[in-house]
Design an enzyme around this catalytic site. Sequence first.
Site, PDB file in Angstrom:
ATOM      1  CG  ASP A  95      -2.144   0.823   1.103  1.00 39.58           C
ATOM      2  OD1 ASP A  95      -2.388   1.363   0.004  1.00 39.58           O
ATOM      3  OD2 ASP A  95      -2.876   0.960   2.100  1.00 39.58           O
ATOM      4  CG  HIS A  96      -1.198   5.032   0.707  1.00 39.71           C
ATOM      5  ND1 HIS A  96      -1.561   6.051  -0.148  1.00 39.71           N
ATOM      6  CD2 HIS A  96      -2.349   4.453   1.120  1.00 39.71           C
ATOM      7  CE1 HIS A  96      -2.882   6.085  -0.243  1.00 39.71           C
ATOM      8  NE2 HIS A  96      -3.379   5.118   0.505  1.00 39.71           N
ATOM      9  CD  GLU A 169      -4.805   3.785   5.311  1.00 37.67           C
ATOM     10  OE1 GLU A 169      -5.701   2.944   5.459  1.00 37.67           O
ATOM     11  OE2 GLU A 169      -4.354   4.115   4.206  1.00 37.67           O
ATOM     12  CG  HIS A 212      -6.806   7.096   4.012  1.00 38.51           C
ATOM     13  ND1 HIS A 212      -5.672   7.696   3.504  1.00 38.51           N
ATOM     14  CD2 HIS A 212      -7.034   6.024   3.216  1.00 38.51           C
ATOM     15  CE1 HIS A 212      -5.238   7.001   2.469  1.00 38.51           C
ATOM     16  NE2 HIS A 212      -6.050   5.995   2.268  1.00 38.51           N
ATOM     17  CG  HIS A 249      -6.688   4.490  -1.837  1.00 39.25           C
ATOM     18  ND1 HIS A 249      -5.590   4.085  -1.118  1.00 39.25           N
ATOM     19  CD2 HIS A 249      -6.448   4.108  -3.117  1.00 39.25           C
ATOM     20  CE1 HIS A 249      -4.728   3.490  -1.918  1.00 39.25           C
ATOM     21  NE2 HIS A 249      -5.227   3.496  -3.140  1.00 39.25           N
ATOM     22  CG  ASN A 271      -6.566   0.192  -0.885  1.00 42.68           C
ATOM     23  OD1 ASN A 271      -6.683  -0.500  -1.901  1.00 42.68           O
ATOM     24  ND2 ASN A 271      -5.455   0.844  -0.600  1.00 42.68           N
TER      25      ASN A 271
END
Length: 341
Positions: A95-96, A169, A212, A249, A271
């Site tokens: 992820d990110h 997040e 998020h 997201h 996600n």
Amino acid sequence: MPVASYEQYCQMLDKAANEGYAYPAINVTSTSTANAALKAFSDMKSDGIIQVSTGGGSFASGSAVKDEVLGAISIAQHVHLMAEKYDVCIALHTDHCHPEKVESFLIPLIEETEKRREKGLPNLFNSHMFDGSVLPTEENIKMSKELLERCAKSEIILEIETGVVGGEEDGVNNEDAPADKLYTTKEEMVEVAKVLRPIGKFMYAATFGNVHGVYKPGNVKLRPEILKDGQDAVEKEFGKEARHYLVFHGGSGSELSEIHETLGYGVIKMNIDTDTQYAYSRAVVDHMFKNYDAMLKIEGEVGNKKFYDPRAWMKQGEESMCDRIKQACSDLKSNGKSILA
């Protein structure tokens, strides 16, 4: 079934795009949370994506080590072993990864796959996300291009993002992001297609007001039409085959009708982290409250090992997280649609 091959992963994404559904992409931080995801996907006859963030990798390596790369490798190896016991396709993703983490997190993981391929072994991860949304768009796309060129050589799919997902997040806070940055422009979507499409397969987290974290229904102001307008512009410029594989997201608190609308615009991956974190913890808290006296050695008592054994409450957390992922499969319409069916 072993972790999906590159060909199977491409088949998964194409099938989702053509049939209007998306894969739950579940952030995991341990073998327990990874096992919950594997079981849920198998129970729902849904292929799925298991992913690790930098923070998740750090946690998985233990508080004394805190090695994001080592922890991510550890989880990936666990999934590679366990996936063989299940009858669906599982893809592994990170992820990110923000620009400052590329050299310390993303590149070492790409190198790990390159080493494995030299030995005739399958890729460690099927895909990675580079989140250059904090950069000016031109620089973001330039870095994305360079990374995709390297990834494509090893049949790794790259996920990118333009615009900013709001909220907080994994230690990254975008709560004060300018309002206009929360919405990707159609010009950006066209430019991304122009630059990246000739290089290789990629996924695209275009932002449309998503945030998020967890919010009450109605508090997140999504504009799914942003995705439609961008996809239409891409199709007009380059043809239908150039439409993006879109990623959603920050879906917590979103109305189901809005989620379903995005599926029609090309979202093939969503996600899920906050909701599964809560599901796991909620079951653990329930166990603690109901068995308080058994959990603790208080007032001269010795407690009850059957209840304070971590396996007792971790099992309940795992089952609860599994149930939440099953709901996600149903919400995203991936249930019963494994490419292996």
